[in-house]
Write a protein that holds these residues in place. Structure first.
Motif, mmCIF file in Angstrom:
data_model
loop_
_atom_site.group_PDB
_atom_site.id
_atom_site.type_symbol
_atom_site.label_atom_id
_atom_site.label_comp_id
_atom_site.label_asym_id
_atom_site.label_seq_id
_atom_site.Cartn_x
_atom_site.Cartn_y
_atom_site.Cartn_z
ATOM 1 N N PRO A 21 0.822 -1.219 0.000
ATOM 2 C CA PRO A 21 0.000 0.000 0.000
ATOM 3 C C PRO A 21 0.856 1.269 0.000
ATOM 4 C CG PRO A 21 -0.803 -1.564 1.633
ATOM 5 C CD PRO A 21 0.490 -2.104 1.110
ATOM 6 N N LYS A 22 0.428 2.261 -0.769
ATOM 7 C CA LYS A 22 1.176 3.520 -0.911
ATOM 8 C C LYS A 22 1.384 4.214 0.433
ATOM 9 C CE LYS A 22 1.482 3.682 -5.461
ATOM 10 N NZ LYS A 22 2.448 2.730 -5.903
ATOM 11 N N HIS A 23 0.383 4.156 1.316
ATOM 12 C CA HIS A 23 0.490 4.854 2.606
ATOM 13 C C HIS A 23 1.631 4.318 3.482
ATOM 14 C CE1 HIS A 23 -1.928 1.400 4.046
ATOM 15 N NE2 HIS A 23 -1.326 1.651 5.206
ATOM 16 N N MET A 24 2.184 3.159 3.099
ATOM 17 C CA MET A 24 3.280 2.590 3.884
ATOM 18 C C MET A 24 4.629 3.186 3.511
ATOM 19 S SD MET A 24 2.222 -1.207 4.859
ATOM 20 C CE MET A 24 3.618 -1.191 5.911
ATOM 21 N N GLY A 25 4.663 4.037 2.504
ATOM 22 C CA GLY A 25 5.897 4.735 2.159
ATOM 23 C C GLY A 25 7.059 3.811 1.839
ATOM 24 N N PHE A 26 6.780 2.678 1.222
ATOM 25 C CA PHE A 26 7.806 1.679 0.922
ATOM 26 C C PHE A 26 8.791 2.228 -0.109
ATOM 27 C CE2 PHE A 26 9.529 -1.852 -1.488
ATOM 28 C CZ PHE A 26 9.897 -2.737 -0.501
ATOM 29 N N HIS A 27 10.078 2.160 0.232
ATOM 30 C CA HIS A 27 11.112 2.662 -0.669
ATOM 31 C C HIS A 27 12.370 1.803 -0.510
ATOM 32 C CE1 HIS A 27 13.537 5.425 -2.991
ATOM 33 N NE2 HIS A 27 14.410 5.465 -2.006
ATOM 34 N N ILE A 28 12.817 1.181 -1.609
ATOM 35 C CA ILE A 28 14.022 0.354 -1.571
ATOM 36 C C ILE A 28 15.247 1.264 -1.570
ATOM 37 C CG2 ILE A 28 15.405 -1.358 -2.803
ATOM 38 C CD1 ILE A 28 12.778 -2.544 -3.855
ATOM 39 N N LEU A 29 16.155 1.019 -0.641
ATOM 40 C CA LEU A 29 17.398 1.785 -0.537
ATOM 41 C C LEU A 29 18.549 1.102 -1.261
ATOM 42 C CD1 LEU A 29 17.187 2.703 3.249
ATOM 43 C CD2 LEU A 29 16.623 4.167 1.295
ATOM 44 N N ALA A 30 18.619 -0.225 -1.166
ATOM 45 C CA ALA A 30 19.740 -0.959 -1.773
ATOM 46 C C ALA A 30 19.395 -2.439 -1.865
ATOM 47 C CB ALA A 30 21.005 -0.788 -0.925
ATOM 48 N N GLY A 31 20.084 -3.126 -2.783
ATOM 49 C CA GLY A 31 20.006 -4.575 -2.852
ATOM 50 C C GLY A 31 19.027 -5.142 -3.857
ATOM 51 N N ALA A 32 18.310 -4.284 -4.587
ATOM 52 C CA ALA A 32 17.318 -4.783 -5.533
ATOM 53 C C ALA A 32 17.774 -4.610 -6.975
ATOM 54 C CB ALA A 32 15.994 -4.066 -5.310
ATOM 55 N N ASP A 33 19.064 -4.499 -7.181
ATOM 56 C CA ASP A 33 19.605 -4.210 -8.507
ATOM 57 C C ASP A 33 19.835 -5.458 -9.365
ATOM 58 O OD1 ASP A 33 21.519 -4.935 -6.643
ATOM 59 O OD2 ASP A 33 23.125 -3.827 -7.620
ATOM 60 N N ARG A 34 19.496 -6.642 -8.847
ATOM 61 C CA ARG A 34 19.647 -7.874 -9.628
ATOM 62 C C ARG A 34 18.584 -8.873 -9.191
ATOM 63 N NH1 ARG A 34 25.545 -9.834 -7.972
ATOM 64 N NH2 ARG A 34 25.971 -7.650 -8.227
ATOM 65 N N PRO A 35 18.356 -9.891 -10.022
ATOM 66 C CA PRO A 35 17.353 -10.904 -9.645
ATOM 67 C C PRO A 35 17.711 -11.564 -8.316
ATOM 68 C CG PRO A 35 18.013 -11.165 -11.936
ATOM 69 C CD PRO A 35 18.942 -10.151 -11.323
ATOM 70 N N MET A 36 16.693 -12.099 -7.666
ATOM 71 C CA MET A 36 16.852 -12.688 -6.344
ATOM 72 C C MET A 36 17.870 -13.823 -6.322
ATOM 73 S SD MET A 36 13.913 -14.439 -4.038
ATOM 74 C CE MET A 36 12.897 -13.020 -4.256
ATOM 75 N N PHE A 37 18.667 -13.849 -5.250
ATOM 76 C CA PHE A 37 19.620 -14.937 -5.043
ATOM 77 C C PHE A 37 19.796 -15.163 -3.547
ATOM 78 C CE2 PHE A 37 22.019 -10.993 -5.268
ATOM 79 C CZ PHE A 37 22.911 -11.080 -4.214
ATOM 80 N N GLN A 38 20.195 -16.377 -3.188
ATOM 81 C CA GLN A 38 20.442 -16.713 -1.784
ATOM 82 C C GLN A 38 21.567 -15.840 -1.259
ATOM 83 O OE1 GLN A 38 20.565 -20.894 -0.981
ATOM 84 N NE2 GLN A 38 21.702 -20.627 0.915
ATOM 85 N N GLY A 39 21.360 -15.230 -0.102
ATOM 86 C CA GLY A 39 22.352 -14.351 0.502
ATOM 87 C C GLY A 39 22.130 -12.882 0.180
ATOM 88 N N GLN A 40 21.189 -12.582 -0.698
ATOM 89 C CA GLN A 40 20.905 -11.195 -1.078
ATOM 90 C C GLN A 40 20.382 -10.412 0.129
ATOM 91 O OE1 GLN A 40 17.931 -10.937 -4.157
ATOM 92 N NE2 GLN A 40 18.622 -8.914 -4.802
ATOM 93 N N ILE A 41 20.939 -9.226 0.322
ATOM 94 C CA ILE A 41 20.502 -8.317 1.382
ATOM 95 C C ILE A 41 19.749 -7.168 0.713
ATOM 96 C CG2 ILE A 41 21.237 -6.715 3.199
ATOM 97 C CD1 ILE A 41 21.796 -9.599 3.980
ATOM 98 N N ILE A 42 18.533 -6.911 1.175
ATOM 99 C CA ILE A 42 17.711 -5.828 0.627
ATOM 100 C C ILE A 42 17.387 -4.875 1.772
ATOM 101 C CG2 ILE A 42 15.588 -5.228 -0.601
ATOM 102 C CD1 ILE A 42 15.588 -8.212 -1.571
ATOM 103 N N GLN A 43 17.661 -3.589 1.541
ATOM 104 C CA GLN A 43 17.396 -2.555 2.542
ATOM 105 C C GLN A 43 16.288 -1.645 2.029
ATOM 106 O OE1 GLN A 43 20.961 -0.506 3.987
ATOM 107 N NE2 GLN A 43 22.145 -2.000 2.818
ATOM 108 N N TYR A 44 15.335 -1.331 2.894
ATOM 109 C CA TYR A 44 14.284 -0.412 2.503
ATOM 110 C C TYR A 44 13.756 0.344 3.702
ATOM 111 C CZ TYR A 44 11.796 -4.875 3.280
ATOM 112 O OH TYR A 44 11.362 -6.072 3.782
ATOM 113 N N ILE A 45 13.002 1.388 3.386
ATOM 114 C CA ILE A 45 12.309 2.188 4.393
ATOM 115 C C ILE A 45 10.833 1.855 4.275
ATOM 116 C CG2 ILE A 45 11.607 4.537 5.054
ATOM 117 C CD1 ILE A 45 14.498 4.114 5.678
ATOM 118 N N VAL A 46 10.169 1.732 5.396
ATOM 119 C CA VAL A 46 8.733 1.473 5.403
ATOM 120 C C VAL A 46 8.111 2.239 6.571
ATOM 121 C CG1 VAL A 46 8.885 -0.633 6.801
ATOM 122 C CG2 VAL A 46 7.007 -0.355 5.177
#
Length: 165
Positions: free
Chosen positions: A34-59
């Motif tokens: 939902p838009k009201h949650m202010g979800f924003h990816i900061l880092a880690g989403a620049d490639r397809p998913m893989f084991q060990g991937q770290i994704i940082q976001y603000i919510v």
């Protein structure tokens, strides 16, 4: 220590490949939040998913409350499932399993989230009045958005429950 579990199932009239391609792309999480949650990816989403991937976001889980959330993709079996676990964020524990299963109507998506709230007894008090309601709203939004994007399966009910375990 009180643990809770959210279970959700949704049928989509698409192929496993279409479901996997969409769900395994971290950038698509913003589309189904939902838009009201202010979800924003900061880092880690620049490639397809893989084991060990770290994704940082603000919510923003609640109005005027913004938090950084860091998850790790701990398990991946392409086309079948993946698991994300919170490393830092608003929960004391967050272990989210995403399963895909081919069914005659298309794909059954199942989410199983085991979680624990911080702050002991005070956290438990907030569960029924804040957290449980918010999680229901998030998953109801996601269900509607996925139906909007991919369609629905006539005559089939989706499922959502949250309980203590």
């Amino acid at each position: 220590m009180q643990l809770y579990q959210l279970k959700s199932k949704q049928l989509l009239p698409i192929t496993i490949k279409e479901a996997w391609d969409f769900l395994s792309n971290p950038k698509n999480l913003a589309l189904i939040t939902p838009k009201h949650m202010g979800f924003h990816i900061l880092a880690g989403a620049d490639r397809p998913m893989f084991q060990g991937q770290i994704i940082q976001y603000i919510v923003k889980p609640f109005p005027l409350v913004s938090t950084k959330w860091v998850t790790e993709i701990t398990h991946v079996r392409e086309g079948k499932y993946f698991v994300d676990e919170q490393r830092f964020g608003p929960y004391a524990l967050w272990h989210h399993k995403h399963f895909l299963k081919e069914v005659p109507e298309g794909v059954e998506m199942e989410d199983v989230i085991d979680y624990k709230l911080p702050f002991g007894f005070l956290g438990q008090l907030t569960h029924p009045i804040l957290v449980k309601k918010q999680l229901h709203k998030i998953f109801e939004f996601r269900e509607k958005k996925l139906a909007e994007l991919f369609g629905t399966v006539d005559g089939k009910e989706n499922f959502l429950s949250i309980r203590k375990i």
